[in-house]
Design a protein around this motif. Structure first.
Motif: not given
Length: 358
Positions: A5-31
């Protein structure tokens, strides 16, 4: 389950970032976010929400600002600035001629009071904007346009309390002036408008508004006289007056032909420039539609009451926000469409490069 649940909610928050940024850094930020969570935590901390949303919006603004430096935006702004400047010059010229020329349809003793200094300054100012834009004097065109915007605001702002209907009626033209000034502010190569439009499109954009003003002024000076004897045929269509319906339709046909010439001149530009011109002009259309629909009842009530009915804060907020919200929505739609077209083109190229039979 709480970790999912926490991971899913954090992913929703990270969707605020541009797609180019998420493609490179999303997994690292989520970890990092999951590792810093408390045992059993199911929702993002309030501080994390503020930080992620704020940083994501700032990243989107940076990406959006870079997008406006694309050549297609500069080209669209160049054409839009000139186009709107010509339209505003035509409107100012029509208002000036209405003050100089008396309509025969007015009763004896009634007529225009004559132009004032503001009427002349509007014509001279927008004529200067158009000449400077065509000559490639961008800073002169931009400066004159912004002076016109500020002068207009200084004239109408004091009337928001005692004559709000006048202020609301002038808002679409004021929005046009803001669009012209903002478009001319965008850096562009010298005389880029002429290079983009060519002679035929340029003549259409310049002469069509002039022809429309000439038709309206001709209709004004040839309208049926007020002092008549006997029965006289009198036809009116949105301010166009004539002694017969056929003449009214001839005027309408002439105005439609001039408008069509301008539309064709813009429609024959490249698709990327054409789409952006529409995005720049759409806020003015949206504002006019809101005034004509959402405030129609207020205008009628004000006229019937015989005194000014103040607009409530929500109505003022609607008038202020409709234009920028429409513009941002248009920008988003254009980018989504062009990204989709780009991905489709890449897919087609990949299909062509794939060897047959594999």
């Amino acid at each position: 389950m709480s970790s999912d649940d926490l991971e899913r909610r954090y992913r929703r928050l990270l969707s605020v970032y541009p797609w180019e940024h998420r493609r490179v850094y999303e997994d690292e930020m989520l970890a990092v976010l999951i590792a810093g969570a408390r045992p059993g935590q199911r929702r993002p901390a309030a501080a994390d929400v503020r930080n992620l949303v704020g940083a994501g919006l700032r990243a989107r603004l940076r990406v959006g600002a870079r997008g406006f430096t694309e050549p297609s935006w500069a080209d669209a702004a160049t054409v839009t600035g000139l186009l709107v400047g010509v339209v505003l010059l035509a409107l100012a010229g029509k208002a000036l001629l209405d003050q100089l020329i008396r309509s025969p349809s007015l009763p004896t003793g009634y007529g225009p009071g004559g132009p004032d200094l503001v009427d002349w300054l509007r014509v001279v100012g927008w004529a200067g904007v158009c000449v400077a834009a065509l000559a490639g004097w961008r800073w002169a065109a931009t400066g004159l346009a912004w002076v016109g915007v500020l002068g207009w605001a200084a004239l109408i702002a004091p009337r928001t309390s005692d004559n709000p209907t006048y202020v609301v009626d002038t808002l679409p033209q004021f929005a046009l002036a803001v669009v012209a000034a903002a478009a001319l502010t965008v850096p562009a190569p010298r005389r880029r408008a002429i290079a983009l439009l060519g002679v035929r499109r340029l003549l259409a954009l310049v002469l069509a508004p002039t022809a429309m003003v000439a038709l309206l002024v001709t209709n004004r000076v040839t309208s049926p006289t007020f002092d008549f004897v006997g029965e006289v045929s009198y036809k009116v269509f949105y301010g166009i007056e004539a002694s017969s319906g056929l003449v009214v339709w001839l005027y309408i046909a002439g105005l439609a032909a001039a408008a069509l010439a301008m539309l064709v001149a813009v429609a024959t530009l490249t698709p990327d420039v054409r789409r952006r011109i529409v995005v720049m002009l759409l806020p003015v259309v949206a504002l006019a539609m809101v005034i004509d629909s959402a405030l129609a009842g207020w205008v009628t009530s004000t006229m019937n009451m015989g005194h000014a009915i103040p607009l409530v804060p929500a109505q003022w907020a609607m008038l202020v926000l409709v234009a920028p919200v429409t513009f941002l929505a248009g920008v988003l739609i254009v980018r989504r469409r062009e990204e989709t077209l780009r991905m489709v083109a890449l897919g087609r190229d990949a299909d062509r490069e794939q060897p047959a039979g594999k």
